[in-house]
Design a protein around this motif. Sequence first.
Motif, short mmCIF file in Angstrom:
data_model
loop_
_atom_site.label_atom_id
_atom_site.label_comp_id
_atom_site.label_asym_id
_atom_site.label_seq_id
_atom_site.Cartn_x
_atom_site.Cartn_y
_atom_site.Cartn_z
N ILE A 368 0.90 -1.11 0.03
CA ILE A 368 0.12 0.01 -0.12
C ILE A 368 0.76 1.42 -0.01
CG2 ILE A 368 -1.53 1.29 1.41
CD1 ILE A 368 -2.82 -1.43 2.37
N ALA A 369 1.90 1.18 0.95
CA ALA A 369 2.90 2.47 0.78
C ALA A 369 3.36 2.59 -0.42
CB ALA A 369 3.91 2.30 2.04
N THR A 370 3.78 1.68 -1.23
CA THR A 370 4.44 1.89 -2.58
C THR A 370 3.52 2.40 -3.37
OG1 THR A 370 6.01 0.04 -2.09
CG2 THR A 370 5.61 0.61 -4.32
N TYR A 371 2.16 1.81 -3.28
CA TYR A 371 1.43 2.45 -4.32
C TYR A 371 0.94 3.87 -4.04
CZ TYR A 371 0.77 -1.75 -7.58
OH TYR A 371 1.08 -2.54 -8.45
N ALA A 372 0.90 4.01 -2.82
CA ALA A 372 0.51 5.34 -2.28
C ALA A 372 1.61 6.37 -2.71
CB ALA A 372 0.41 5.28 -0.89
N GLY A 373 2.83 6.02 -2.83
CA GLY A 373 3.94 6.75 -3.22
C GLY A 373 4.10 6.99 -4.67
N LEU A 374 3.63 6.00 -5.51
CA LEU A 374 3.52 6.17 -6.90
C LEU A 374 2.12 7.10 -7.06
CD1 LEU A 374 4.13 2.52 -8.00
CD2 LEU A 374 5.59 4.49 -8.10
N VAL A 375 1.17 7.03 -6.43
CA VAL A 375 -0.08 8.03 -6.88
C VAL A 375 0.43 9.33 -6.49
CG1 VAL A 375 -2.21 8.38 -5.87
CG2 VAL A 375 -1.64 5.97 -6.36
N VAL A 376 0.96 9.55 -5.31
CA VAL A 376 1.32 10.87 -5.14
C VAL A 376 2.45 11.54 -6.24
CG1 VAL A 376 2.73 12.27 -3.44
CG2 VAL A 376 1.12 10.62 -2.63
N ALA A 377 3.31 10.52 -6.73
CA ALA A 377 4.26 10.78 -7.62
C ALA A 377 3.54 11.40 -8.89
CB ALA A 377 5.34 9.91 -7.88
N PHE A 378 2.71 10.49 -9.38
CA PHE A 378 1.71 10.90 -10.51
C PHE A 378 1.05 12.17 -10.49
CE2 PHE A 378 -1.59 10.30 -13.61
CZ PHE A 378 -0.95 9.45 -14.68
N ALA A 379 0.39 12.64 -9.21
CA ALA A 379 -0.35 13.52 -8.86
C ALA A 379 0.59 14.88 -8.94
CB ALA A 379 -0.98 13.40 -7.82
N LEU A 380 1.74 14.97 -8.28
CA LEU A 380 2.74 15.94 -8.51
C LEU A 380 3.17 16.16 -9.79
CD1 LEU A 380 4.74 14.98 -5.18
CD2 LEU A 380 3.26 17.03 -5.55
N LEU A 381 3.48 15.10 -10.70
CA LEU A 381 3.94 15.18 -12.09
C LEU A 381 2.74 15.98 -12.63
CD1 LEU A 381 5.45 12.10 -13.01
CD2 LEU A 381 6.57 14.08 -12.67
N LEU A 382 1.43 15.66 -12.65
CA LEU A 382 0.17 16.34 -13.28
C LEU A 382 0.22 17.89 -12.80
CD1 LEU A 382 -2.55 13.64 -12.88
CD2 LEU A 382 -1.44 14.57 -15.20
N TRP A 383 0.26 18.05 -11.43
CA TRP A 383 0.48 19.42 -10.98
C TRP A 383 1.56 20.22 -11.52
CZ3 TRP A 383 4.37 21.41 -7.91
CH2 TRP A 383 3.93 22.72 -7.55
N TRP A 384 2.63 19.70 -11.67
CA TRP A 384 3.99 20.36 -12.16
C TRP A 384 3.59 20.67 -13.60
CZ3 TRP A 384 7.92 23.30 -10.76
CH2 TRP A 384 8.76 23.29 -11.95
N GLU A 385 3.27 19.83 -14.30
CA GLU A 385 2.91 20.11 -15.82
C GLU A 385 1.91 21.49 -15.91
OE1 GLU A 385 1.15 17.99 -19.73
OE2 GLU A 385 2.89 17.12 -18.68
N ARG A 386 0.59 21.32 -15.03
CA ARG A 386 -0.21 22.23 -15.28
C ARG A 386 0.28 23.56 -14.91
NH1 ARG A 386 -3.49 19.80 -12.56
NH2 ARG A 386 -3.20 21.10 -10.49
N THR A 387 0.76 23.57 -13.97
CA THR A 387 1.37 24.91 -13.10
C THR A 387 2.41 25.64 -14.29
OG1 THR A 387 2.80 23.86 -11.59
CG2 THR A 387 0.76 24.55 -10.78
N TYR A 388 3.38 24.64 -14.67
CA TYR A 388 4.57 25.17 -15.49
C TYR A 388 4.06 25.84 -16.69
CZ TYR A 388 8.93 25.24 -17.96
OH TYR A 388 9.99 25.47 -18.80
N LEU A 389 2.97 25.11 -17.42
CA LEU A 389 2.43 25.75 -18.76
C LEU A 389 1.47 26.83 -18.22
CD1 LEU A 389 1.37 22.24 -20.26
CD2 LEU A 389 3.49 23.49 -20.79
N ASP A 390 0.83 26.92 -17.30
CA ASP A 390 0.21 28.17 -17.02
C ASP A 390 1.03 29.18 -16.91
OD1 ASP A 390 -2.27 26.78 -16.78
OD2 ASP A 390 -2.50 26.48 -14.81
N ARG A 391 2.28 29.13 -16.12
CA ARG A 391 3.11 30.21 -15.88
C ARG A 391 3.76 30.66 -17.17
NH1 ARG A 391 5.21 26.89 -11.53
NH2 ARG A 391 6.98 26.36 -12.92
N ALA A 392 4.01 29.65 -18.10
CA ALA A 392 4.57 30.04 -19.58
C ALA A 392 3.63 30.48 -20.24
CB ALA A 392 5.30 28.68 -20.14
N ARG A 393 2.33 30.45 -20.40
CA ARG A 393 1.30 30.96 -21.25
C ARG A 393 1.34 32.37 -21.20
NH1 ARG A 393 -2.39 27.86 -19.53
NH2 ARG A 393 -2.00 26.06 -21.07
#
Length: 406
Positions: A368-393
């Motif tokens: 469970i801890a491993t999958y929780a870590g992977l879920v958090v990593a995936f969510a952070l990557l989505l957040w980073w891409e969205r915020t990066y592109l919003d700042r660049a626009r």
Amino acid sequence: MAWRRIRQDYLVRFWAPLPSIIAAGVLSAFYFGVTGTFWAVTGEFTRWGGHVLQAFGLHPEDWGYFKVIGLHGAPWTRIDGVMVLGMFAGSLAAALWANNVKLRFPRRRRRIVQALAGGAIAGFGARLAMGCNLAAFFTGIPQFSLHAWLFALATIVGSYFGTRVALMRYLKAEPHLERVTTGQKTRLPARQPKWQFRAGVLVFSGALAGALALAFGAQKLGLAAVFGIAFGVLIERAQICFTSAFRDMWITGRTTMARAIVLGMAASAIGIFSYVQLGVAPKIFWAGPNAIIGGVLFGFGIVIAGGCETGWMYRAMEGQVHYWWVGVGNIVGATVLAALWDRVAPVLALDYPKVNLLNALGPMGGLIATYAGLVVAFALLLWWERTYLDRARPRTLGQSESGSAI
């Protein structure tokens, strides 16, 4: 007609990264179950460096590092060795199928120095952490080893600083521009000869035949070679390079490859968990400063070199000479670490625990801890891409409005 379509769609065109990386994750789980070890390459490259030293009359087999990873036999008598040789053969075959093999030399000599230096730093860091983007990341996290999480986080940090250095004017690649007049067509690359496809079939058939012949005498060796061929085809056809995942995140904000890698690890983890429950022991290493320092060095080095372990392997088979030097640097850096291991290991590694999350948290807790870590990593990557592109626009819109005003 049907054959031509199959050939074009599956042997000539590049494959989509997401299903290919998930397939690599599933294959790595089966590889673990069949061979009892993980998909890894830099340990074997370090042994190659040890064999070179032996050829000059030295005795690296007495070093502490080689007592940990072993230096017995030859590459074709070791599981890791035949798997790596299979990866080279699979990558070469896949590149030949697509007429993608051509000698390409660096445009500037400094690129060779950059390749050697970056490769050496990455090789040193990988072996300090007991793994590269495979053993200490892509296959290390699904092995439920805490050291792999430390390495992954440190690699992200190292890749950021590597990107800052790689973007310096002196190191940036010079684009090749061609001036054309209106109505003039640019020169298209010459069509590659048809013999390359036939050569690719021969390489693939020969490698597979060799693997099957090997399996009659040593089943695990033969199967490891088959897995290596499959890994090689996958990384070349899908152009799987972890360097691009980290570099794109910092330069363009795109996380497509990074998210695919997370999903690949998720696919691998449940398979490895099943094998562990059946009695196959996972590979767990020291969760100490060696994993953190090694990760930073590795992340920095792969960006400077322009390719990670999987990246330089398939690009070298495509004839990109720059990556031959990355490979040489990788082996040199890993061998230097092996020579220094007895001095640095007591301080950075050996006094720290080997933390198996399945033992520390219980089987279900570790899963469970491993999958929780992977879920958090995936969510952070989505957040980073969205915020990066919003700042660049806004910057992009501002430049466009400024240009139209002129």
